[in-house]
Design an enzyme around this catalytic site. Structure first.
Site, PDB file in Angstrom:
ATOM      1  N   SER A 137       0.840  -1.202   0.000  1.00 26.08           N
ATOM      2  CA  SER A 137       0.000   0.000   0.000  1.00 26.08           C
ATOM      3  C   SER A 137       0.870   1.245   0.000  1.00 26.08           C
ATOM      4  O   SER A 137       1.896   1.291   0.692  1.00 26.08           O
ATOM      5  CB  SER A 137      -0.899   0.015   1.241  1.00 26.08           C
ATOM      6  N   TYR A 150      -1.475  -0.401  10.317  1.00 24.79           N
ATOM      7  CA  TYR A 150      -1.653  -0.868   8.938  1.00 24.79           C
ATOM      8  C   TYR A 150      -0.401  -0.593   8.112  1.00 24.79           C
ATOM      9  O   TYR A 150       0.079  -1.471   7.380  1.00 24.79           O
ATOM     10  CB  TYR A 150      -2.867  -0.173   8.329  1.00 24.79           C
TER      11      TYR A 150
END
Length: 243
Positions: A137, A150
């Site tokens: 990501s 995350y």
């Protein structure tokens, strides 16, 4: 890697980037193995694709991963491509990160891709070729408030991918990483914790949200080229994407 005629496994294939990638792989001539927990969804998708197989699999369960790979080899005799896409987000300030939640997403976002790589590599070594694309990501390109847990998992996945690339390239196995930007998926809807915070974080850049198909196209480019990485992160946020 030549996609036509290949055997490709896609995790998290029930929606979003996973489903879009499965569709593009199938359209390019691959025989796709769809892995996800939501069996009805992947069975429906398999019915829409040519010669696709749906296997219900929780990628954090070692026995289910082993069985899915065993079944793939039984059906096709080989595994050419692995797309490690399954993942989950978590949004929370440093002081409020629930450690159990963090462990859960670390297991899904980091350990599960590693385990699946370990299970497909014997087949790839035997064949003398393979392509693995891990979906990271762009969120960790620069620090964002409340994204520590995350971002840390995606940074860890990227590090594992880089080391794997160095170790496996001599065996003609390419390990690549794709860094998506904010994408039209169910990631926020299925977030482990902090959905309202995540929605607020995304709000200022919601107009720049991209389609899963854009990410899928980049993934197929990586499979074909074997390049180290690609990203869809706009330049102003630290990436290379110029629209």
């Amino acid at each position: 890697m030549r996609i036509s005629g290949s055997i490709a496994i896609v995790t998290g294939a029930s929606s979003g980037i996973g489903a879009a990638t499965a569709r593009l792989l199938s359209a390019a001539g691959a025989k796709v193995i769809l892995l996800a927990r939501r069996e009805e969804r992947i069975k429906k998708l398999a019915g829409e694709l040519n010669d696709a197989v749906a296997i219900r699999c929780d990628v954090t369960a070692l026995d289910q991963v082993a069985q899915a790979i065993k079944e793939t080899i039984k059906i096709h005799g080989r595994i050419d491509i692995l797309i490690n896409n399954a993942g989950q987000a978590l949004q929370a300030p440093i002081e409020q990160i629930n450690i159990d939640d963090f462990r859960d997403i670390f297991e899904l976002n980091v350990l599960a891709p590693l385990v699946i790589m370990q299970h497909v590599l014997p087949a790839m070594h035997k064949q003398g070729a393979g392509s693995i694309v891990n979906v990271s990501s762009g969120i960790w390109f620069h620090p964002l408030a409340e994204s520590a847990a995350y971002s840390a998992t995606k940074a860890a996945l990227s590090t594992i991918s880089g080391v794997a690339r160095v170790e496996l390239e001599k065996n003609n196995i390419a390990v690549s990483v794709i860094y998506p930007f904010i994408t039209e998926t169910e990631l926020v809807a299925s977030i482990k914790a902090g959905s309202e915070s995540a929605k607020k974080l995304e709000a200022p850049i919601s107009a720049e949200r991209q389609h899963p198909e854009q990410v899928a196209e980049k993934i197929l480019e990586l499979v074909r080229s074997g390049e180290k990485q690609a990203d869809l992160v706009p330049v102003q946020y630290g990436g290379t994407y110029e629209g």
